[in-house]
Design a protein around this motif. Structure first.
Motif, PDB file in Angstrom:
ATOM      1  N   THR A  11       0.832  -1.196   0.000  1.00 55.37           N
ATOM      2  CA  THR A  11       0.000   0.000   0.000  1.00 55.37           C
ATOM      3  C   THR A  11       0.868   1.248   0.000  1.00 55.37           C
ATOM      4  OG1 THR A  11      -1.721  -1.161   1.220  1.00 55.37           O
ATOM      5  CG2 THR A  11      -1.820   1.251   1.212  1.00 55.37           C
ATOM      6  N   VAL A  12       0.617   2.115  -0.975  1.00 55.65           N
ATOM      7  CA  VAL A  12       1.441   3.311  -1.166  1.00 55.65           C
ATOM      8  C   VAL A  12       0.723   4.539  -0.611  1.00 55.65           C
ATOM      9  CG1 VAL A  12       2.568   4.786  -2.862  1.00 55.65           C
ATOM     10  CG2 VAL A  12       2.461   2.315  -3.240  1.00 55.65           C
ATOM     11  N   ASN A  13       1.451   5.318   0.177  1.00 57.02           N
ATOM     12  CA  ASN A  13       0.972   6.607   0.672  1.00 57.02           C
ATOM     13  C   ASN A  13       2.114   7.606   0.575  1.00 57.02           C
ATOM     14  OD1 ASN A  13      -1.797   6.047   1.770  1.00 57.02           O
ATOM     15  ND2 ASN A  13      -0.631   4.551   2.971  1.00 57.02           N
ATOM     16  N   ILE A  14       1.810   8.818   0.109  1.00 64.80           N
ATOM     17  CA  ILE A  14       2.842   9.848   0.056  1.00 64.80           C
ATOM     18  C   ILE A  14       2.340  11.101   0.761  1.00 64.80           C
ATOM     19  CG2 ILE A  14       3.664   8.941  -2.157  1.00 64.80           C
ATOM     20  CD1 ILE A  14       2.558  11.566  -3.429  1.00 64.80           C
ATOM     21  N   GLY A  15       3.273  11.999   1.043  1.00 63.51           N
ATOM     22  CA  GLY A  15       2.915  13.273   1.642  1.00 63.51           C
ATOM     23  C   GLY A  15       2.667  14.303   0.551  1.00 63.51           C
ATOM     24  N   GLU A  16       3.659  15.149   0.274  1.00 64.56           N
ATOM     25  CA  GLU A  16       3.543  16.191  -0.749  1.00 64.56           C
ATOM     26  C   GLU A  16       3.944  15.643  -2.109  1.00 64.56           C
ATOM     27  OE1 GLU A  16       2.563  20.079  -1.892  1.00 64.56           O
ATOM     28  OE2 GLU A  16       2.445  19.180   0.102  1.00 64.56           O
ATOM     29  N   PRO A  17       3.062  15.745  -3.126  1.00 67.44           N
ATOM     30  CA  PRO A  17       3.425  15.285  -4.469  1.00 67.44           C
ATOM     31  C   PRO A  17       4.636  16.042  -5.006  1.00 67.44           C
ATOM     32  CG  PRO A  17       1.065  15.658  -4.321  1.00 67.44           C
ATOM     33  CD  PRO A  17       1.675  16.238  -3.069  1.00 67.44           C
ATOM     34  N   ASP A  18       5.483  15.359  -5.741  1.00 63.57           N
ATOM     35  CA  ASP A  18       6.693  15.939  -6.311  1.00 63.57           C
ATOM     36  C   ASP A  18       6.791  15.479  -7.765  1.00 63.57           C
ATOM     37  OD1 ASP A  18       9.217  16.680  -7.112  1.00 63.57           O
ATOM     38  OD2 ASP A  18      10.251  15.899  -5.348  1.00 63.57           O
ATOM     39  N   GLU A  70       2.598  -2.362 -10.710  1.00 59.25           N
ATOM     40  CA  GLU A  70       1.387  -1.713 -10.221  1.00 59.25           C
ATOM     41  C   GLU A  70       1.704  -0.785  -9.046  1.00 59.25           C
ATOM     42  OE1 GLU A  70      -3.202  -3.134  -9.338  1.00 59.25           O
ATOM     43  OE2 GLU A  70      -1.550  -4.449  -8.714  1.00 59.25           O
ATOM     44  N   VAL A  71       2.604  -1.220  -8.168  1.00 55.32           N
ATOM     45  CA  VAL A  71       3.007  -0.387  -7.028  1.00 55.32           C
ATOM     46  C   VAL A  71       3.736   0.860  -7.515  1.00 55.32           C
ATOM     47  CG1 VAL A  71       4.461  -0.276  -4.967  1.00 55.32           C
ATOM     48  CG2 VAL A  71       3.111  -2.329  -5.418  1.00 55.32           C
ATOM     49  N   VAL A  72       4.685   0.672  -8.417  1.00 53.73           N
ATOM     50  CA  VAL A  72       5.431   1.813  -8.967  1.00 53.73           C
ATOM     51  C   VAL A  72       4.481   2.757  -9.688  1.00 53.73           C
ATOM     52  CG1 VAL A  72       7.218   2.517 -10.610  1.00 53.73           C
ATOM     53  CG2 VAL A  72       7.585   0.512  -9.176  1.00 53.73           C
ATOM     54  N   GLY A  73       3.533   2.198 -10.447  1.00 57.49           N
ATOM     55  CA  GLY A  73       2.573   3.031 -11.157  1.00 57.49           C
ATOM     56  C   GLY A  73       1.731   3.871 -10.222  1.00 57.49           C
ATOM     57  N   ALA A  74       1.307   3.279  -9.117  1.00 53.92           N
ATOM     58  CA  ALA A  74       0.514   4.019  -8.125  1.00 53.92           C
ATOM     59  C   ALA A  74       1.337   5.153  -7.513  1.00 53.92           C
ATOM     60  CB  ALA A  74       0.033   3.068  -7.038  1.00 53.92           C
ATOM     61  N   LEU A  75       2.583   4.858  -7.204  1.00 54.35           N
ATOM     62  CA  LEU A  75       3.474   5.862  -6.612  1.00 54.35           C
ATOM     63  C   LEU A  75       3.704   7.017  -7.593  1.00 54.35           C
ATOM     64  CD1 LEU A  75       5.242   6.453  -4.111  1.00 54.35           C
ATOM     65  CD2 LEU A  75       7.086   5.171  -5.224  1.00 54.35           C
ATOM     66  N   GLN A 153       8.554  10.292   3.239  1.00 55.15           N
ATOM     67  CA  GLN A 153       8.658   9.046   3.985  1.00 55.15           C
ATOM     68  C   GLN A 153       7.874   7.904   3.336  1.00 55.15           C
ATOM     69  OE1 GLN A 153      10.788   8.594   6.400  1.00 55.15           O
ATOM     70  NE2 GLN A 153      10.208   6.436   6.664  1.00 55.15           N
ATOM     71  N   GLY A 154       6.662   8.202   2.869  1.00 55.42           N
ATOM     72  CA  GLY A 154       5.859   7.164   2.233  1.00 55.42           C
ATOM     73  C   GLY A 154       6.526   6.608   0.986  1.00 55.42           C
ATOM     74  N   SER A 155       7.130   7.506   0.215  1.00 54.75           N
ATOM     75  CA  SER A 155       7.839   7.077  -0.988  1.00 54.75           C
ATOM     76  C   SER A 155       9.043   6.216  -0.625  1.00 54.75           C
ATOM     77  CB  SER A 155       8.303   8.297  -1.800  1.00 54.75           C
ATOM     78  OG  SER A 155       7.203   9.056  -2.251  1.00 54.75           O
ATOM     79  N   LYS A 156       9.776   6.645   0.379  1.00 56.68           N
ATOM     80  CA  LYS A 156      10.954   5.881   0.820  1.00 56.68           C
ATOM     81  C   LYS A 156      10.563   4.467   1.246  1.00 56.68           C
ATOM     82  CE  LYS A 156      14.085   9.534   2.510  1.00 56.68           C
ATOM     83  NZ  LYS A 156      15.342   9.048   1.907  1.00 56.68           N
ATOM     84  N   GLU A 157       9.454   4.371   1.987  1.00 53.13           N
ATOM     85  CA  GLU A 157       9.030   3.056   2.502  1.00 53.13           C
ATOM     86  C   GLU A 157       8.624   2.126   1.351  1.00 53.13           C
ATOM     87  OE1 GLU A 157       6.006   4.108   5.268  1.00 53.13           O
ATOM     88  OE2 GLU A 157       7.430   4.764   6.824  1.00 53.13           O
ATOM     89  N   ALA A 158       7.907   2.668   0.362  1.00 50.05           N
ATOM     90  CA  ALA A 158       7.501   1.860  -0.788  1.00 50.05           C
ATOM     91  C   ALA A 158       8.723   1.414  -1.591  1.00 50.05           C
ATOM     92  CB  ALA A 158       6.539   2.645  -1.675  1.00 50.05           C
ATOM     93  N   LEU A 159       9.660   2.339  -1.788  1.00 47.50           N
ATOM     94  CA  LEU A 159      10.876   2.019  -2.552  1.00 47.50           C
ATOM     95  C   LEU A 159      11.749   1.019  -1.799  1.00 47.50           C
ATOM     96  CD1 LEU A 159      11.712   5.593  -3.880  1.00 47.50           C
ATOM     97  CD2 LEU A 159      10.782   3.669  -5.198  1.00 47.50           C
TER      98      LEU A 159
END
Length: 290
Positions: A11-18, A70-75, A153-159
């Protein structure tokens, strides 16, 4: 048969989009070392594999790579979202914003279109497994570099999850290769030329402006290798004595792919028969899920 389950493997969650980081992430979607390339490479190798147990391995990991895609695409979509309505964000990558509508597309981080040229499929199981080990190593280092370019942080955890799975797959492919019980550096069915195979050709001469000279190490003086000097330096050069071994001089193992070629002699027929017997045995002992 593929079946889509409407749940991400992670499950992917991010803070501020970049959006700029989203563009970087495209490298692992449509790039040479990305998840689509891995999924296609392992799956096609699996389609071609004659060894049932290792075919199962290739198909399992190839399918997992589709889940990673699919995970990368969501991120990526989360990071690219501002491109849909903010000009400044769209300017980060007009190709993605205008041609792709601010979503994922089969491009790498530089806008190069995905190509099947990325795939390494030889039809030889041992060679393909070695290619896969290298592919996982390349993907691991790409994920590591992506982690180093975001503070989200969310991006780091998914990666971190995706990066870790690369090592898992490396281990599985390595174990599969070792389980074939092939002699080290044994490839195909024709043995290499004796003496010549043990010679490391020293192709360097002179001294650089930095004082660099020839170096010795286990790559040229050890592990059965011997350094040979070029004739230009007064050395003996490589041993080029003609040698013509017969197919089958390099002993195949049961899991090897069937040799290709008109003149493989009885080796090809023997390997094909071996796979046919193994297939029948595997089908007889197979378990059926209800």
């Amino acid at each position: 048969m593929y079946h889509h389950v409407k749940k991400l493997m992670y499950t992917v969650n991010i803070g501020e989009p970049d959006p700029r980081f989203g563009r970087m992430l495209l490298e692992q979607f449509g790039g040479a070392n990305g998840e689509l390339a891995a999924a296609m490479q392992y799956s096609i190798q699996g389609f071609n594999c004659e060894d049932a147990p290792r075919k199962d391995l290739l198909m399992d990991i190839g399918t997992e790579e589709l889940s990673h895609l699919e995970v990368v695409g969501a991120l990526i979509r989360m990071h690219l979202k501002p491109m849909k309505n903010e000009r400044e964000a769209a300017e980060a990558d007009p190709l993605v914003a205008i041609a792709g509508g601010g979503g994922v597309a089969l491009f790498d981080s530089m806008g190069n279109a995905w190509t099947a040229d990325y795939l390494k499929v030889t039809g030889d199981l041992a060679v393909d497994l070695r290619s896969n080990i290298a592919a996982e190593a390349r993907a691991k280092i790409v994920y590591e570099r992506l982690i180093a370019f975001t503070e989200d942080q969310g991006s780091k955890e998914a990666l971190q999850f995706l990066m870790t799975r690369e090592i898992t797959h490396m281990r599985a492919f390595t174990a599969a290769l070792e389980s074939m019980e092939k002699a080290p550096f044994s490839i195909g069915i024709i043995e290499p030329t004796p003496v010549l195979v043990d010679q490391f050709f020293n192709a360097s001469t002179g001294e650089s402006q930095y004082g660099e000279t020839d170096f010795s190490g286990p790559w040229n003086q050890g592990n059965g290798l011997t350094a040979v000097q070029s004739e230009i330096k007064g050395g003996q050069g490589l041993d080029v004595t003609p040698y013509t071994p017969k197919p089958g001089s390099q002993k195949p193992v049961p899991a090897d792919s069937t040799p290709v070629g008109q003149y493989t002699g009885p080796v090809g027929k023997k390997q094909a028969a071996l796979h046919e017997r193994a297939k029948i045995e595997a089908e007889k002992n197979a378990t059926v899920e209800v």
